[in-house]
Design an enzyme around this catalytic site. Structure first.
Site, PDB file in Angstrom:
ATOM      1  CG  ASP A  85       4.372 -12.356  88.091  1.00 32.07           C
ATOM      2  OD1 ASP A  85       3.691 -11.357  87.786  1.00 32.07           O
ATOM      3  OD2 ASP A  85       5.077 -12.982  87.295  1.00 32.07           O
ATOM      4  CE  LYS A 124       5.141  -8.032  82.688  1.00 31.46           C
ATOM      5  NZ  LYS A 124       5.127  -9.405  83.178  1.00 31.46           N
ATOM      6  CD  GLN A 127       5.953 -12.021  80.635  1.00 31.13           C
ATOM      7  OE1 GLN A 127       6.322 -11.289  81.556  1.00 31.13           O
ATOM      8  NE2 GLN A 127       4.728 -11.976  80.150  1.00 31.13           N
TER       9      GLN A 127
HETATM   10  N1  LIG Z   1       4.859 -13.713  84.750  1.00 27.50           N
HETATM   11  C1  LIG Z   1       3.737 -13.257  84.163  1.00 27.50           C
HETATM   12  N2  LIG Z   1       3.429 -13.663  82.929  1.00 27.50           N
HETATM   13  C2  LIG Z   1       2.282 -13.189  82.358  1.00 27.50           C
HETATM   14  C3  LIG Z   1       1.452 -12.256  83.030  1.00 27.50           C
HETATM   15  C4  LIG Z   1       1.802 -11.884  84.345  1.00 27.50           C
HETATM   16  O1  LIG Z   1       1.081 -11.111  85.041  1.00 27.50           O
HETATM   17  N3  LIG Z   1       2.965 -12.384  84.880  1.00 27.50           N
HETATM   18  N4  LIG Z   1       0.344 -11.707  82.372  1.00 27.50           N
HETATM   19  C5  LIG Z   1       0.186 -11.901  80.950  1.00 27.50           C
HETATM   20  C6  LIG Z   1       0.953 -10.966  80.069  1.00 27.50           C
HETATM   21  N5  LIG Z   1       1.122  -9.591  80.565  1.00 27.50           N
HETATM   22  C7  LIG Z   1       2.058  -9.366  81.499  1.00 27.50           C
HETATM   23  O2  LIG Z   1       2.997 -10.093  81.716  1.00 27.50           O
HETATM   24  C8  LIG Z   1       0.439  -8.496  79.948  1.00 27.50           C
HETATM   25  C9  LIG Z   1      -0.472  -8.684  78.945  1.00 27.50           C
HETATM   26  C10 LIG Z   1      -1.062  -7.583  78.300  1.00 27.50           C
HETATM   27  C11 LIG Z   1      -0.736  -6.299  78.663  1.00 27.50           C
HETATM   28  C12 LIG Z   1      -1.286  -5.105  77.949  1.00 27.50           C
HETATM   29  O3  LIG Z   1      -0.953  -3.993  78.312  1.00 27.50           O
HETATM   30  N6  LIG Z   1      -2.078  -5.284  76.910  1.00 27.50           N
HETATM   31  C13 LIG Z   1      -2.532  -4.187  76.079  1.00 27.50           C
HETATM   32  C14 LIG Z   1      -2.404  -4.596  74.622  1.00 27.50           C
HETATM   33  C15 LIG Z   1      -0.975  -4.871  74.259  1.00 27.50           C
HETATM   34  C16 LIG Z   1      -0.821  -5.429  72.841  1.00 27.50           C
HETATM   35  O4  LIG Z   1      -0.858  -4.640  71.924  1.00 27.50           O
HETATM   36  O5  LIG Z   1      -0.627  -6.646  72.714  1.00 27.50           O
HETATM   37  C17 LIG Z   1      -3.982  -3.855  76.404  1.00 27.50           C
HETATM   38  O6  LIG Z   1      -4.721  -4.761  76.811  1.00 27.50           O
HETATM   39  O7  LIG Z   1      -4.334  -2.691  76.240  1.00 27.50           O
HETATM   40  C18 LIG Z   1       0.156  -6.114  79.681  1.00 27.50           C
HETATM   41  C19 LIG Z   1       0.742  -7.198  80.316  1.00 27.50           C
HETATM   42  C20 LIG Z   1       0.654 -13.300  80.564  1.00 27.50           C
HETATM   43  N7  LIG Z   1       1.945 -13.583  81.092  1.00 27.50           N
END
Ligand SMILES: Nc1nc2c(c(=O)[nH]1)N[C@@H](CN(C=O)c1ccc(C(=O)N[C@@H](CCC(=O)O)C(=O)O)cc1)CN2
Length: 288
Positions: free
Chosen positions: A119, A52, A96
């Protein structure tokens, strides 16, 4: 022929638009600012928070990270949120998830100024979404990203039968509201839902956020349905997989998101564009 919905490509497009909007705001003397609060050292959270921050900086967004040990107390986090609420350089604040067990996440989110709730988890903004109120307010970033993906397919929401597996405040619930607001017919599936297989098999759109690797298999899906996989699971071999058995289900679906490279990148892109939304709305509010 199944369409693989390319989350990376869509996120790139979204981020280009965001960078352009940041430039326009800077010409008006505003630099959009994002603050991320992280408590503890959950390895996945460390990666997401770093991503992020990197993306924000790349797009010209001012980015602050507030990292605390897992032992941090509620009062310290509340003080941090209050200081960020009062900081004019910060337009978006998020905590987070997941948080260490001793912390009250709902109380932390409720302490964020609703106009800085990037969020979209604050009860006031959730209430506005469920009431389908007109006007500007933030919504949860993962569902927002999924709507961008469905829009890219020209998905016809009106009258569509949707099954959402998983009822979290991060994904399932706001997703339900966004889809109801577009006149879809949405069924929520939780652990106690009788005969979930029948509901899923009847759906034109299936959104899966269960945290169970390979939960959705080909025989569960109606031929031609659109399938969105929100899951992120690691196999014992360390491979990243979703909640959908991608190889099986892609043979049945009309469109499907991969993991990785589907919903995840769109979550971050939506967070960036929503940070800019909040900065733009604050400027509009200041004008009166
Ligand atoms: N406050 C928050 N916490 C969490 C959120 C949120 O929206 N707000 N969402 C998830 C985690 N998350 C962002 O925070 C998130 C998860 C996954 C990805 C992502 O790009 N994943 C990649 C793979 C990454 C890897 O190698 O692990 C993909 O799917 O291609 C981005 C953001 C929970 N917590």
């Amino acid at each position: 022929m199944v369409k693989i919905i390319d989350g990376k490509a869509l996120a790139k497009q979204e981020n280009e638009k965001t960078a352009h909007r940041v430039e326009k705001l800077k010409q008006k003397g505003i630099v959009p600012g994002l603050a991320v609060i992280l408590a503890g050292e959950d390895p996945a959270s460390l990666v997401y928070v770093r991503n992020k921050q990197r993306k924000a900086e790349k797009l010209g967004i001012y980015s602050i990270q507030k990292n605390f040990p897992a032992t941090v107390d509620q009062a310290t986090l509340l003080q941090t949120i209050e200081a960020l609420n009062d900081d004019p350089k910060v337009h978006g604040i998020l905590v987070q998830e997941p948080l260490p067990k001793h912390l009250n996440g709902q109380a932390l989110v409720a302490a964020i100024d609703p106009q800085k709730d990037v969020d979209g988890f604050h009860p006031l903004n959730v209430g506005k979404l469920y009431n389908h109120l007109p006007g500007n307010y933030p919504v949860a970033c993962t569902p927002r990203g999924i709507i961008t993906m469905l829009d890219s397919l020209n998905f016809n929401y009106v009258g569509a039968k949707v099954a959402i597996v998983g009822r979290s405040i991060l994904v399932g619930r706001p997703m339900q509201a966004l889809l109801i607001n577009r006149d879809a017919t949405v069924t929520m599936i939780g652990r106690q839902t009788p005969d979930p297989a029948a509901i899923i098999k009847d759906a034109d759109l299936v959104i899966v956020a269960t945290g169970k690797a390979n939960f959705l298999t080909a025989s569960m899906v109606k031929p031609g349905a659109v399938v969105i996989d929100v899951g992120i699971n690691r196999t014992p071999e360390g491979k990243l997989v979703g909640d959908v058995n991608f190889e099986q289900v892609k043979a049945v679906a009309s469109a499907i998101t991969p993991v990785p490279g589907g919903v995840g990148p769109m979550t971050i892109a939506s967070l960036m564009s929503q940070t800019v939304d909040l900065a733009e709305w604050s400027l509009e509010n200041a004008k009166g």
